[in-house]
Motif scaffolding. Structure first.
Motif, PDB file in Angstrom:
ATOM      1  N   SER A  48     -15.450 -17.468  10.352  1.00  0.00           N
ATOM      2  CA  SER A  48     -16.319 -17.436  11.523  1.00  0.00           C
ATOM      3  C   SER A  48     -16.897 -18.809  11.850  1.00  0.00           C
ATOM      4  N   ALA A  49     -17.165 -19.622  10.843  1.00  0.00           N
ATOM      5  CA  ALA A  49     -17.792 -20.910  11.153  1.00  0.00           C
ATOM      6  C   ALA A  49     -16.761 -22.026  11.254  1.00  0.00           C
ATOM      7  N   VAL A  50     -16.087 -22.318  10.156  1.00  0.00           N
ATOM      8  CA  VAL A  50     -15.185 -23.475  10.123  1.00  0.00           C
ATOM      9  C   VAL A  50     -14.074 -23.325  11.159  1.00  0.00           C
ATOM     10  N   VAL A  51     -13.446 -22.135  11.183  1.00  0.00           N
ATOM     11  CA  VAL A  51     -12.374 -21.940  12.153  1.00  0.00           C
ATOM     12  C   VAL A  51     -12.931 -21.458  13.492  1.00  0.00           C
ATOM     13  N   GLY A  52     -13.679 -20.365  13.446  1.00  0.00           N
ATOM     14  CA  GLY A  52     -14.120 -19.715  14.684  1.00  0.00           C
ATOM     15  C   GLY A  52     -15.038 -20.554  15.533  1.00  0.00           C
ATOM     16  N   GLN A  53     -16.280 -20.691  15.089  1.00  0.00           N
ATOM     17  CA  GLN A  53     -17.272 -21.404  15.900  1.00  0.00           C
ATOM     18  C   GLN A  53     -16.867 -22.845  16.155  1.00  0.00           C
ATOM     19  N   TRP A  99     -19.313 -15.073  18.197  1.00  0.00           N
ATOM     20  CA  TRP A  99     -19.993 -14.811  19.464  1.00  0.00           C
ATOM     21  C   TRP A  99     -21.397 -15.397  19.457  1.00  0.00           C
ATOM     22  N   ARG A 100     -22.089 -15.160  18.360  1.00  0.00           N
ATOM     23  CA  ARG A 100     -23.484 -15.566  18.300  1.00  0.00           C
ATOM     24  C   ARG A 100     -23.669 -17.074  18.093  1.00  0.00           C
ATOM     25  N   GLY A 101     -22.760 -17.694  17.342  1.00  0.00           N
ATOM     26  CA  GLY A 101     -23.041 -19.061  16.927  1.00  0.00           C
ATOM     27  C   GLY A 101     -22.275 -20.167  17.619  1.00  0.00           C
ATOM     28  N   THR A 102     -21.284 -19.812  18.466  1.00  0.00           N
ATOM     29  CA  THR A 102     -20.448 -20.854  19.054  1.00  0.00           C
ATOM     30  C   THR A 102     -21.244 -21.858  19.886  1.00  0.00           C
ATOM     31  N   ALA A 103     -22.325 -21.378  20.488  1.00  0.00           N
ATOM     32  CA  ALA A 103     -23.107 -22.248  21.366  1.00  0.00           C
ATOM     33  C   ALA A 103     -23.485 -23.551  20.674  1.00  0.00           C
ATOM     34  N   PHE A 104     -23.871 -23.445  19.410  1.00  0.00           N
ATOM     35  CA  PHE A 104     -24.320 -24.631  18.687  1.00  0.00           C
ATOM     36  C   PHE A 104     -23.205 -25.676  18.614  1.00  0.00           C
ATOM     37  N   SER A 105     -22.020 -25.243  18.180  1.00  0.00           N
ATOM     38  CA  SER A 105     -20.897 -26.185  18.094  1.00  0.00           C
ATOM     39  C   SER A 105     -20.534 -26.727  19.469  1.00  0.00           C
ATOM     40  N   MET A 106     -20.573 -25.862  20.452  1.00  0.00           N
ATOM     41  CA  MET A 106     -20.223 -26.293  21.801  1.00  0.00           C
ATOM     42  C   MET A 106     -21.157 -27.414  22.260  1.00  0.00           C
ATOM     43  N   MET A 107     -22.421 -27.252  21.981  1.00  0.00           N
ATOM     44  CA  MET A 107     -23.379 -28.280  22.395  1.00  0.00           C
ATOM     45  C   MET A 107     -23.147 -29.592  21.647  1.00  0.00           C
ATOM     46  N   VAL A 108     -22.918 -29.469  20.350  1.00  0.00           N
ATOM     47  CA  VAL A 108     -22.662 -30.675  19.561  1.00  0.00           C
ATOM     48  C   VAL A 108     -21.454 -31.421  20.123  1.00  0.00           C
ATOM     49  N   TYR A 109     -20.374 -30.692  20.379  1.00  0.00           N
ATOM     50  CA  TYR A 109     -19.150 -31.353  20.821  1.00  0.00           C
ATOM     51  C   TYR A 109     -19.224 -31.850  22.258  1.00  0.00           C
ATOM     52  N   SER A 110     -19.923 -31.111  23.119  1.00  0.00           N
ATOM     53  CA  SER A 110     -20.086 -31.607  24.491  1.00  0.00           C
ATOM     54  C   SER A 110     -20.746 -32.970  24.442  1.00  0.00           C
ATOM     55  N   ALA A 111     -21.768 -33.051  23.593  1.00  0.00           N
ATOM     56  CA  ALA A 111     -22.494 -34.309  23.486  1.00  0.00           C
ATOM     57  C   ALA A 111     -21.588 -35.406  22.958  1.00  0.00           C
ATOM     58  N   ALA A 112     -20.849 -35.078  21.902  1.00  0.00           N
ATOM     59  CA  ALA A 112     -20.015 -36.096  21.274  1.00  0.00           C
ATOM     60  C   ALA A 112     -18.921 -36.572  22.228  1.00  0.00           C
ATOM     61  N   LEU A 113     -18.289 -35.633  22.923  1.00  0.00           N
ATOM     62  CA  LEU A 113     -17.191 -35.999  23.831  1.00  0.00           C
ATOM     63  C   LEU A 113     -17.688 -36.879  24.957  1.00  0.00           C
ATOM     64  N   ASN A 153     -21.754 -31.064  12.366  1.00  0.00           N
ATOM     65  CA  ASN A 153     -21.608 -29.704  12.860  1.00  0.00           C
ATOM     66  C   ASN A 153     -21.123 -28.772  11.762  1.00  0.00           C
ATOM     67  N   LEU A 154     -20.075 -29.179  11.051  1.00  0.00           N
ATOM     68  CA  LEU A 154     -19.532 -28.320   9.997  1.00  0.00           C
ATOM     69  C   LEU A 154     -20.583 -28.018   8.939  1.00  0.00           C
ATOM     70  N   MET A 155     -21.314 -29.024   8.549  1.00  0.00           N
ATOM     71  CA  MET A 155     -22.334 -28.810   7.530  1.00  0.00           C
ATOM     72  C   MET A 155     -23.377 -27.810   7.989  1.00  0.00           C
ATOM     73  N   LEU A 156     -23.887 -28.048   9.185  1.00  0.00           N
ATOM     74  CA  LEU A 156     -24.965 -27.177   9.646  1.00  0.00           C
ATOM     75  C   LEU A 156     -24.481 -25.749   9.858  1.00  0.00           C
ATOM     76  N   ILE A 157     -23.333 -25.571  10.489  1.00  0.00           N
ATOM     77  CA  ILE A 157     -22.906 -24.190  10.738  1.00  0.00           C
ATOM     78  C   ILE A 157     -22.499 -23.510   9.437  1.00  0.00           C
ATOM     79  N   THR A 158     -21.989 -24.272   8.487  1.00  0.00           N
ATOM     80  CA  THR A 158     -21.653 -23.656   7.202  1.00  0.00           C
ATOM     81  C   THR A 158     -22.911 -23.152   6.506  1.00  0.00           C
ATOM     82  N   LEU A 159     -23.914 -24.010   6.439  1.00  0.00           N
ATOM     83  CA  LEU A 159     -25.139 -23.608   5.755  1.00  0.00           C
ATOM     84  C   LEU A 159     -25.796 -22.428   6.468  1.00  0.00           C
ATOM     85  N   GLN A 160     -25.749 -22.453   7.797  1.00  0.00           N
ATOM     86  CA  GLN A 160     -26.345 -21.328   8.524  1.00  0.00           C
ATOM     87  C   GLN A 160     -25.560 -20.049   8.300  1.00  0.00           C
TER      88      GLN A 160
END
Lengths: 304, 302, 457
Positions: A94-99, A179-193, A230-237
């Protein structure tokens, strides 16, 4: 030009050398050190102690020191090993692959999409993120259960209805967490890109590199640091996700979606085995640390 | 090393931000229209998938016979809202939640800004171990520490105190807060500060006048993130507060759940909507000021 | 070491916070007030218990000027409720004076030293003689024989059947199966004659928790040869392993789900099976019979979650038979709640005064009627006002003489958990009955210690 910019932007200054000065400089850390020491360090140390006892919330008047019993019990308990395995599946799935992947793809695609579509996708993805966990859990139950909305949709499309929460509950909770957590990764990557130098991409484009090539060889290396954060934070969460799974499946059927936090809750509060439950929590802590170490090694990012 | 890769990129991105999208859009329109249509379509499908689960909540909240099945309410009714919109179930818990989570968020944000500054600006042998300890401690499920915390609170007679609960919530959110904040602060080039220093500003003044305004998006991220995680936290206030009139909405949501499985779905859905509202408003308020979701995300790089 | 650390921390916190001017609220002290803690859960969404306790409080305060009763509802899931009251009872500053608990949990809390023996109080209370013997034994400790609570209510379990559906399937009503086979036969008949109707419900699986164990498994197990000693032998103080009765009960579960006589497995094992059955399938006439508790009608009252005015014409009840109809022929299980005084209560005497009012005849009758629970006082159980309050009261009260209480020992929750695991694995067909029974024996040994188990017959 690059090296000049680099040295100018380097965030760290060598310290002045005098002890008094560095103490003074550390002063702003004091409030947080105080809060952490009083409210977290104490209880966590206490927990570490508890993990080596047979502490119970009810059922016994005395507590004894039992050494490593709780840990040997855990590693000999098929339910614990199952929970450990499912936790890995849950985190990776759910995190590493999914989100992570979905978040990155959404961010990449959103850059190319028209503005209203971009706003729409941002809005709905973030809406799922801001829902309180228990509410999200019930929504996901309503979505996945047999007479639920997902099967209604599948039915409308002429696809076979699936018994999500029964046949593959771990998949269902993984999808729910995506479903619940993708937003976080999306925001991180939008910013980075947003900050990938235009010239780099254009240069690659002129060299005739395809979309995938550009993403893999140009974009991703540049945003390596964001990927790691991103990976660290979503993994820990994701490791400590409890409410979502508990509301959807209670860890069942059987123990097919029983991740470590659910298992810990059941041992500590349902069976009242505080000592055992705490030992499981410590294992969870170690799992989180291991993941972080792997990310640091894989992405070769130095914390500085 | 990694930092050096990123910094110029960051600055190029920022300075060129206003002008960049225009040529990008026009070239894209001319050259790859089919690709763009495809991207839009895919995104629309994903949006639909994300929005579907929310539909149940909206329908059930206005239905008189709600179950977990997705049914069009016929006819729609506001009875569920009438049933829940009272002081005891909704208003007071929401207010308590705002006090607890709002206070704790504020405290957490202020304290982590202070902590992030020396961590980002000065080198010390203790910094790395400190940062990693803080980071790893975020992996501990908070439920596991609640029993010792309760004993501690009882011993010093802080149990049932909203102020102490607020402090604890703030402390439990601090590790992630400090970590994120430090990352954001790293993104603010130190050269900008130097000018202020030459003018005679001390560290705190340059933090307030130079660094903070530049990392405001990052501050909002930590704010929203912290608030969300506290707003949904049931166990901490449940254990630390005893008087029913002090409990926040994350506890009162259990009025509708469990127990002989007689869940009142309609009311649950209505309550969930009301319960989610403050978070959405906070999010909108903070992002509106920053010009949309992207600006918010803009601070979230590594 | 631990104490020192804690003390050091405590001092730090205290100074930090008192400087900030936010000391703890402290507990309501003084000899004139008591704190009454109870679980406010959903089937009291209309706040029956709160209303009732408030009227009790008002009349008590009027009768005893200067005394104050503070009613403290706790809203949470059942598990979290226990966590909270157990934490509260650990220290004098937070211990309530009166606390509401499931009788199944009482022994566990006795073992932790959380509760106060009430023997000196009940010795002087004439009404104590009116409480049913079985109910009294459920609130006394097997270890020291002392009484630790006053029972509040109880319940019994039986078979709720849909008269119209059974008749349609050609089964004569009133229906009273004599053996387990009668039950399976009836279910098979319904399955054949009434497609689309779920023949029967037998709770199972881990998500259901205690519901699976009590309404499902123990209703079977206590009807086998071992009867009241099937799970735990109170005389030898041993938990029973490897008994034929245990396997037979698992076999029954296996048959019900293997032959598709129950709910679809996914629904039966889901987290919301109870809701599904009580508020949907039963009122929609989609289930022929259901082994369930005496409180089921609460679902269908006007104030309940699924009002169903026709229920009293449609639903009827039968007793659960023993396995082969052996004596006494019927079996039931009982639980119920009780009021205790925590060991660290500040004002136990006043708490007892309030308890006597709360549980006197008139108030007990009123409470049993309001909640439609089964009476624990024999004088209430014979009161026509109570018996006629709900159409099913008479029947379910009559089951009290066949009823069993669970071995309410500290280890019971873990044993119960192991049972749900065994049930679940035979329901899904993941393991055979023999394997599931073997796994249970191992889990049991882990939970209670192998020196506390004994081989059954």
């Amino acid at each position: 030009m690059e090296s000049a910019a680099a040295s100018a932007a380097a965030p760290v200054r060598p310290s002045g050398g005098r002890a008094g000065q560095s103490l003074l400089r550390g002063l702003p850390l004091l409030p947080s050190l105080l809060l952490l020491a009083v409210f977290l360090a104490g209880p966590i140390l206490y927990c570490v102690y508890d993990a080596f006892t047979d502490a119970q919330l009810t059922g016994a008047a005395e507590t004894h020191f039992v050494g490593l019993d709780n840990f040997t019990r855990a590693f000999g308990d098929p339910d614990f090993l199952n929970a450990l395995w499912l936790t890995l599946v849950f985190v990776v799935g759910s995190a590493v692959v999914g989100q992570n992947t979905l978040g990155l793809s959404l961010a990449v695609m959103a850059e190319k999409a028209t503005r209203p579509v971009r706003s729409l996708v941002n809005g709905v993805v973030i809406a799922a993120w801001v829902l309180p966990e228990v509410v999200a859990g019930y929504l996901m139950y309503a979505f996945f259960y047999q007479q639920g909305s997902l099967n209604d949709v599948l039915g409308m499309l002429g696809l076979p209805r699936q018994n999500w929460l029964y046949t593959l509950p771990i998949l269902a909770v993984c999808l729910a967490n995506v479903w619940r957590g993708t937003a976080f990764s999306m925001m991180v990557y939008s910013a980075a890109l947003n900050e990938v130098p235009r010239e780099l991409v254009e240069a690659a484009e002129m060299d005739g590199a395809g979309v995938w090539h550009r993403l893999w060889h140009v974009t991703l290396p540049v945003i390596r640091r964001s990927i790691m954060t991103n990976l660290m934070l979503i993994t820990l969460q994701t490791l400590s996700v409890f409410g979502l799974i508990y509301a959807m499946t209670r860890g069942g059927p059987g123990n097919k979606s029983q991740t470590l936090p659910v298992f810990m809750y059941q041992q500590a509060f349902q069976n009242s085995l505080i000592g055992y439950g705490t030992a499981i929590a410590l294992v969870l802590l170690v799992v989180g640390a291991l993941f972080s170490v792997v990310y640091l090694k894989l992405l070769k990012v130095e914390e500085d | 090393m990694a930092t050096t890769d990123l910094r110029p990129a960051a600055r190029a991105g920022r300075s060129g931000g206003a002008a960049r999208p225009v040529p990008a859009v026009t070239t894209a329109r001319r050259r790859v229209r089919p690709a763009r249509v495809a991207v839009n379509l895919v995104l629309l499908v994903i949006s639909l998938l994300f929005v579907l689960p929310l539909v149940w909540m909206v329908f059930a909240s206005v239905s008189s016979t709600a179950s977990f099945e997705l049914n069009l309410p016929s006819p729609p009714t506001l009875d569920n809202f009438h049933a829940i919109l009272n002081t005891e179930t909704t208003f007071r818990p929401l207010l308590n939640g705002l006090l607890l989570c709002g206070g704790a968020t504020l405290l957490c944000v202020v304290v982590s800004i202070l902590a992030a500054y020396p961590l980002s600006r000065y080198r010390s042998r203790l910094r790395r171990p400190f940062l990693y300890t803080v980071l790893f401690s975020t992996g501990l499920p908070i439920t596991a520490v609640m029993i010792p915390v309760y004993s501690m609170f009882v011993q010093v007679e802080l149990i049932d105190s909203m102020a102490a609960t607020t402090l604890f919530l703030a402390a439990s959110a601090l590790p992630i807060g400090i970590w994120l904040m430090k990352n954001f602060m790293d993104g603010v080039p130190i050269v900008l500060e130097e000018a202020a220093r030459i003018d005679g500003a001390n560290a705190m003044q340059s933090l307030a006048r130079v660094v903070l305004p530049l990392m405001w998006p990052g501050v909002t991220v930590v704010t929203v993130f912290t608030f969300i995680s506290m707003w949904g936290n049931f166990f901490v206030p449940f254990v630390l507060l005893l008087s029913p009139e002090k409990l926040p909405a994350s506890v009162s949501v259990f009025t509708f759940l469990s127990a002989h499985d007689q869940t009142q779905y309609g009311q649950l859905a209505a309550f969930s909507l009301v319960y989610t509202l403050p978070v959405v408003m906070l999010y909108l308020l903070l992002t509106r000021k920053l010009g949309g979701g992207f600006a918010l995300g803009g601070a979230l790089k590594g | 070491m631990r104490k020192k650390l804690l003390a050091a921390l405590a001092i730090t916190v205290a100074t930090t916070l008192s400087a900030a001017g936010c000391g703890g609220s402290g507990a309501a002290g003084g000899g004139n007030s008591i704190k009454v803690v109870y679980w406010q859960h959903l089937d009291q969404n209309d706040k029956k218990q709160q209303k009732f306790l408030t009227t009790m409080k008002t009349s008590f305060e009027k009768a005893h000027p200067g005394k104050k009763i503070e009613i403290v509802p706790v809203t949470a899931s059942e598990n979290d409720y226990y966590t909270k009251i157990q934490l509260m009872m650990r220290s004098p500053s937070t211990a309530p004076d009166l606390v509401y608990e499931d009788t199944a949990l009482i022994n566990s809390d006795i073992a932790s030293g959380y509760l106060k023996p009430l023997d000196p109080y009940v010795a002087d209370w004439a009404d104590w003689g009116k409480f049913a013997k079985a109910a009294k034994s459920a609130v006394s400790s097997p270890a020291d024989g002392k009484t630790y609570a006053v029972p509040d209510d109880t319940d019994t379990r039986g078979i709720w059947y849909n008269r119209k559906l059974l008749e349609k399937a050609g089964i004569k009503t009133p229906w009273q199966p004599r053996t387990w086979d009668d039950i399976l036969d009836a279910a098979l008949t319904v399955k054949k004659k009434l497609p689309g109707v779920t023949p029967m419900n037998l709770y199972t699986g881990q998500a259901g928790g205690e519901q699976s164990v009590m309404q499902g498994f123990e209703m079977l197990l206590y009807g086998t040869g071992g009867a009241g000693d099937s799970l735990y032998n109170a005389k030898t103080k041993k938990w029973i392993t490897g008994s034929q009765g245990f396997k037979d009960a698992l076999e029954f579960v296996h048959t019900v789900y293997g032959e598709n006589l129950g709910l679809p497995k996914s629904a039966a094992l889901g987290a919301n099976a109870g809701t599904e059955v009580g508020t949907k399938l039963m009122p929609e006439n989609k289930i022929a019979f259901n082994i369930d508790g005496s409180w089921m009608a609460n679902n269908w009252l006007e104030t309940g979650p699924h009002p169903w005015p026709e229920w009293s014409d449609t639903m009827a009840s039968a007793a659960m038979p023993t396995q082969n109809g052996q004596a006494p022929g019927k079996v039931s299980m009982s639980g119920g709640w009780a009021w205790s005084i925590p060991a660290k209560a500040k004002n136990p005497d006043l708490a007892w005064q309030f308890m006597k009012t709360l549980k006197n005849r008139a108030n007990s009758t009123a409470w049993n009627i309001i909640e439609s629970t089964t009476a624990v006082r024999t004088d209430v159980a014979a009161d026509p006002k109570y018996l006629e309050a709900t159409p099913t009261n008479k029947f379910f009260t009559s089951l009290v003489k066949y009823t069993h209480f669970r071995p309410a020992l500290p280890k019971y929750p873990q044993v119960s958990n192991a049972i749900t695991k065994a049930m679940e694995s035979v329901t899904t067909g993941q393991s055979s009955v023999d394997d599931a029974a073997k796994t249970y024996d191992q889990d049991l040994a882990t939970a209670v210690g192998s020196d506390s188990t004994a081989k059954g017959n």
